[in-house]
Write an enzyme that holds these catalytic residues in place. Structure first.
Site, mmCIF file in Angstrom:
data_model
loop_
_atom_site.group_PDB
_atom_site.id
_atom_site.type_symbol
_atom_site.label_atom_id
_atom_site.label_comp_id
_atom_site.label_asym_id
_atom_site.label_seq_id
_atom_site.Cartn_x
_atom_site.Cartn_y
_atom_site.Cartn_z
ATOM 1 N N LYS A 84 0.834 -1.198 0.000
ATOM 2 C CA LYS A 84 0.000 0.000 0.000
ATOM 3 C C LYS A 84 0.873 1.253 0.000
ATOM 4 C CE LYS A 84 -3.790 2.088 2.679
ATOM 5 N NZ LYS A 84 -4.635 1.898 3.882
ATOM 6 N N SER A 160 -9.273 1.939 3.178
ATOM 7 C CA SER A 160 -8.384 2.686 2.310
ATOM 8 C C SER A 160 -7.374 1.819 1.569
ATOM 9 C CB SER A 160 -7.631 3.748 3.122
ATOM 10 O OG SER A 160 -6.836 3.146 4.135
ATOM 11 N N SER A 184 -9.676 -0.305 7.322
ATOM 12 C CA SER A 184 -9.110 -0.149 5.988
ATOM 13 C C SER A 184 -8.533 -1.413 5.370
ATOM 14 C CB SER A 184 -8.038 0.946 5.991
ATOM 15 O OG SER A 184 -8.638 2.204 6.156
#
Length: 476
Positions: A84, A160, A184
């Protein structure tokens, strides 16, 4: 490569790839090449990657040589992994979905989990898209645009960690590192049909500390439970840069996965007593919870008794946003996601005593769940109260919700309590969208959560989306 095709390699779990490497029926170079080709084909459709590693094939060649000598570097040697774009990666820009970050760096450090991946021999294939600074539960940003769900590209993959979820679900590598500050990891795994684990806080060392503070966790997102355990074994290793990390755990999270849940006492909460849950989602989650009876557990309907949890979380999260943006200029804020700026402004208006009140209530919440787990080995809930909604939106219905925290009532409580919590796919809606079951364990019982998830997976294997239609659409 005998009878193993490139398509086979794209659907292999990490555990499968390692077996193929060991038997020399496939190589890290072949697997990495297949993943990069899939990224080249599908990323224009899904927008799961914001950076693709220029040296991935060279790293894979080195891994292949080690396997040919029978000397793998570590437990994930040669496995393609993505990261990420919140986590630092040495030599690559970490832009966090923001136009305000200088891409020239310097980029001299790896985050602890990334460093452990390199040490294990994993092939880092790139960075995954994120909303700006990971602030919300869907994935779109001013820098990278909208990320889409491989089950239905009109829908969001959640966030996210949505770029990583879209990547793994569509065959762009079997493993990805996500972060979870309010759901997330679990939100995108629920929306894309993956297994995602938010470990106990401190289980996976993190550096630098998230601006959102001690609600933020680092964890695995995978297509199988065993893969998550393999990844957790690597990233849970100690790092001196994290002063809040848990003591090193010598256990193997992949050990005992097949031992089941017979004799366990499990609580099931359909809605915490107050959350509105889509009827189709509620039915699938209830059916999933009852499958634990088939596995030999006792399942009781029981709510943990939460009150005012959203306000407690908002005071932590919104003040974190205010802290994050405190030094940005007005011109920089003008380049940002307006929702993030608005949340930060709200956070700046929260009084110090109100924040300290939320800290006290957070502590009481943790004690409450400790007491709850004296009776129950696990808690089962929906991961989310709805299936994936339209991409590019923060909420499903602007008439009902204002912020992402309003449609995630089941995830953020366990960031506050710092317990391990996972989302595991438990079925598809009539529209063909995944639904997630959340499995919550007592603090530090990460292995217990994995074991329960594997027991469920053994009864109800996970489905993956048919991405051949996306491949054809890109070709056309």
């Amino acid at each position: 490569m005998d009878d193993v095709t490139s398509s086979d390699l794209l659907t292999c779990s990490a555990a499968d790839l390692l077996r193929l490497y060991r038997s020399k029926r496939a190589s890290p170079l072949e697997a990495t090449r297949a993943v990069l080709q899939r990224i080249d084909t599908l990323n224009p459709v899904l927008n799961a990657f914001c950076f693709v590693a220029p040296d991935a094939l060279a790293i894979a060649v080195q891994s292949e040589a080690r396997w040919m000598r029978g000397e793998p570097k570590g437990p994930l040697d040669g496995v393609p992994v993505s990261v990420k774009d919140i986590l630092l990666t040495r030599g690559w820009p970490t832009l966090r979905g923001s136009k305000t970050i200088d891409p020239t760096g310097p980029w001299t450090d790896d985050a602890p989990a990334v460093a452990r991946l390199r040490e294990s021999g994993a092939v880092l294939v790139g960075k995954n898209t994120t909303p700006e600074f990971g602030w919300k539960g869907v994935t779109d940003s001013p820098l990278t645009g909208i990320t889409r769900n491989p089950w239905n590209t009109a829908k969001t993959p959640g966030g996210s960690s949505g770029g990583g979820a879209a990547a793994v679900a569509s065959g762009m590598g079997p493993l990805t590192l996500g972060t979870d500050g309010g759901g997330s990891i679990r939100i995108p795994c629920a929306f894309t049909g993956l297994f995602g684990l938010k470990p106990s806080f401190g289980r996976v060392p993190a550096w630098p500390l998230s601006p959102f503070g001690t609600v933020a966790h680092v964890g695995p997102m995978t297509r199988t439970v065993r893969d998550a355990a393999l990844l957790l074994n690597v990233i849970a290793q100690p790092d001196v840069r994290d002063g809040r990390a848990l003591p090193p755990d010598a256990g193997d999270y992949a050990a005992g996965l097949e031992e089941g849940v017979r004799g366990w006492r499990i609580a099931y909460s359909a809605n915490f007593g107050y959350a509105n849950v889509d009827s189709e989602v509620a039915t699938l989650v209830r059916q999933a919870a009852l499958r634990f009876v088939e596995l030999g557990a006792t399942v009781d309907e029981a709510d943990p008794g939460f009150e005012g949890v959203e306000e407690i979380f908002r005071r932590h999260w919104f003040t974190g946003a205010a802290f994050l943006l405190r030094d940005f200029t007005a011109s920089q804020k003008a380049m940002m996601d307006p929702g993030l700026v608005e949340v930060a402004e709200q956070g700046a208006r929260i009084a110090m005593l109100d924040l300290l009140d939320a800290v006290q209530k957070r502590g009481a919440l943790g004690i409450q769940m400790n007491q709850f787990h004296k009776k129950y080995d696990l808690l089962l809930t929906p991961a989310l109260p709805l299936a994936a909604f339209d991409a590019g939106r923060e909420v499903a219905d602007v008439m009902k919700e204002r912020r992402w925290t309003e449609w995630t009532p089941f995830t953020y409580p366990f960031n506050l309590t710092q317990q391990p919590a996972a989302s595991i796919p438990c079925g598809l809606t009539k529209a063909g969208l995944p639904v997630g079951l959340q499995i919550v364990g007592p603090r530090y019982a990460d292995a217990r959560v994995c074991r329960a998830a594997r027991a469920f997976e053994s009864l109800q294997p996970f489905a993956m989306p048919d991405v051949s239609r996306l491949v054809r659409a890109e070709v056309d």
